[in-house]
Scaffold this motif. Structure first.
Motif, PDB file in Angstrom:
ATOM      1  N   SER A  16       0.872  -1.141  -0.056  1.00  0.00           N
ATOM      2  CA  SER A  16       0.132   0.256  -0.113  1.00  0.00           C
ATOM      3  C   SER A  16       0.905   1.107   0.066  1.00  0.00           C
ATOM      4  O   SER A  16       0.623   2.052  -0.785  1.00  0.00           O
ATOM      5  CB  SER A  16      -0.985   0.065   1.254  1.00  0.00           C
ATOM      6  OG  SER A  16      -1.684   1.154   1.219  1.00  0.00           O
ATOM      7  N   TRP A  19       2.638   1.469  -3.329  1.00  0.00           N
ATOM      8  CA  TRP A  19       1.812   1.778  -4.538  1.00  0.00           C
ATOM      9  C   TRP A  19       1.439   3.463  -4.333  1.00  0.00           C
ATOM     10  O   TRP A  19       1.462   4.190  -5.194  1.00  0.00           O
ATOM     11  CB  TRP A  19       0.279   1.218  -4.349  1.00  0.00           C
ATOM     12  CG  TRP A  19      -0.616   1.452  -5.446  1.00  0.00           C
ATOM     13  CD1 TRP A  19      -1.892   2.380  -4.985  1.00  0.00           C
ATOM     14  CD2 TRP A  19      -0.640   1.130  -6.726  1.00  0.00           C
ATOM     15  NE1 TRP A  19      -2.364   2.484  -6.403  1.00  0.00           N
ATOM     16  CE2 TRP A  19      -1.723   1.834  -7.234  1.00  0.00           C
ATOM     17  CE3 TRP A  19       0.218   0.434  -7.308  1.00  0.00           C
ATOM     18  CZ2 TRP A  19      -2.032   1.790  -8.607  1.00  0.00           C
ATOM     19  CZ3 TRP A  19      -0.184   0.301  -9.030  1.00  0.00           C
ATOM     20  CH2 TRP A  19      -1.061   0.913  -9.381  1.00  0.00           C
ATOM     21  N   ASP A  20       1.139   3.979  -3.260  1.00  0.00           N
ATOM     22  CA  ASP A  20       0.817   5.413  -2.885  1.00  0.00           C
ATOM     23  C   ASP A  20       2.241   6.214  -3.633  1.00  0.00           C
ATOM     24  O   ASP A  20       2.060   7.091  -4.342  1.00  0.00           O
ATOM     25  CB  ASP A  20       0.674   5.687  -1.620  1.00  0.00           C
ATOM     26  CG  ASP A  20      -0.624   5.256  -1.194  1.00  0.00           C
ATOM     27  OD1 ASP A  20      -1.423   4.878  -2.156  1.00  0.00           O
ATOM     28  OD2 ASP A  20      -0.832   5.157  -0.033  1.00  0.00           O
ATOM     29  N   GLN A  23       2.229   5.840  -7.442  1.00  0.00           N
ATOM     30  CA  GLN A  23       1.486   6.994  -8.037  1.00  0.00           C
ATOM     31  C   GLN A  23       2.090   8.479  -8.222  1.00  0.00           C
ATOM     32  O   GLN A  23       1.756   9.102  -9.138  1.00  0.00           O
ATOM     33  CB  GLN A  23      -0.065   6.933  -7.266  1.00  0.00           C
ATOM     34  CG  GLN A  23      -0.716   5.607  -7.298  1.00  0.00           C
ATOM     35  CD  GLN A  23      -0.853   5.102  -8.571  1.00  0.00           C
ATOM     36  OE1 GLN A  23      -1.419   5.700  -9.401  1.00  0.00           O
ATOM     37  NE2 GLN A  23      -0.260   3.950  -8.957  1.00  0.00           N
ATOM     38  N   GLU A  68       8.159   8.410   4.477  1.00  0.00           N
ATOM     39  CA  GLU A  68       7.058   8.891   4.500  1.00  0.00           C
ATOM     40  C   GLU A  68       6.949  10.214   5.354  1.00  0.00           C
ATOM     41  O   GLU A  68       6.578  11.245   5.034  1.00  0.00           O
ATOM     42  CB  GLU A  68       5.922   8.052   4.620  1.00  0.00           C
ATOM     43  CG  GLU A  68       4.527   8.569   4.527  1.00  0.00           C
ATOM     44  CD  GLU A  68       3.360   7.724   4.661  1.00  0.00           C
ATOM     45  OE1 GLU A  68       2.728   7.423   3.538  1.00  0.00           O
ATOM     46  OE2 GLU A  68       3.194   6.857   5.824  1.00  0.00           O
ATOM     47  N   ASN A  73       9.975   9.965  -1.292  1.00  0.00           N
ATOM     48  CA  ASN A  73       9.275   8.802  -2.055  1.00  0.00           C
ATOM     49  C   ASN A  73      10.512   7.891  -2.505  1.00  0.00           C
ATOM     50  O   ASN A  73      11.026   8.385  -3.416  1.00  0.00           O
ATOM     51  CB  ASN A  73       8.547   9.583  -3.155  1.00  0.00           C
ATOM     52  CG  ASN A  73       7.806   8.523  -4.080  1.00  0.00           C
ATOM     53  OD1 ASN A  73       8.334   7.394  -3.961  1.00  0.00           O
ATOM     54  ND2 ASN A  73       6.753   9.026  -4.784  1.00  0.00           N
TER      55      ASN A  73
END
Length: 102
Positions: A16, A19-20, A23, A68, A73
């Motif tokens: 998760s 994936w964030d 994106q 985070e 990133n």
């Protein structure tokens, strides 16, 4: 059974977070088609993480969470580092935006 459940939950959390981050790669530019295919992304990442030791998975999750918190990133940074040999001119432009490993 609890250990399997814990492993799956930890892997789900890692995926998760990744994936964030994934994106947000190419922000402002054209998105890659793979950024629209979460099922394949999850399958590929899950396969990799299942091969890791529990300690390695836990350490990586901690790295993702700390990144985070720091506004970093890690997926974007990975792609920028990959550019060094593939598209050196683009790497040179982006390298100053990320920490360079010592």
């Amino acid at each position: 059974m609890d250990r399997i459940d814990d492993t799956e939950k930890l892997i789900d959390q890692i995926i998760s977070l990744e994936w964030d981050m994934f994106q947000a790669v190419n922000e402002g530019g054209p998105r890659a088609s793979c950024q629209e295919d979460r099922a394949t992304f999850e399958g590929m990442r899950r396969g990799q993480f299942l091969a890791w030791s529990p300690e390695t998975r836990a350490a990586y999750l901690e790295d993702l969470l700390n990144a985070e918190l720091d506004g970093r990133n890690l997926v974007r940074e990975k792609y920028i580092h990959m550019m060094k040999n593939v598209v050196p001119a683009q790497y040179a432009l982006l390298a100053e935006t990320i920490p360079i490993p010592e």
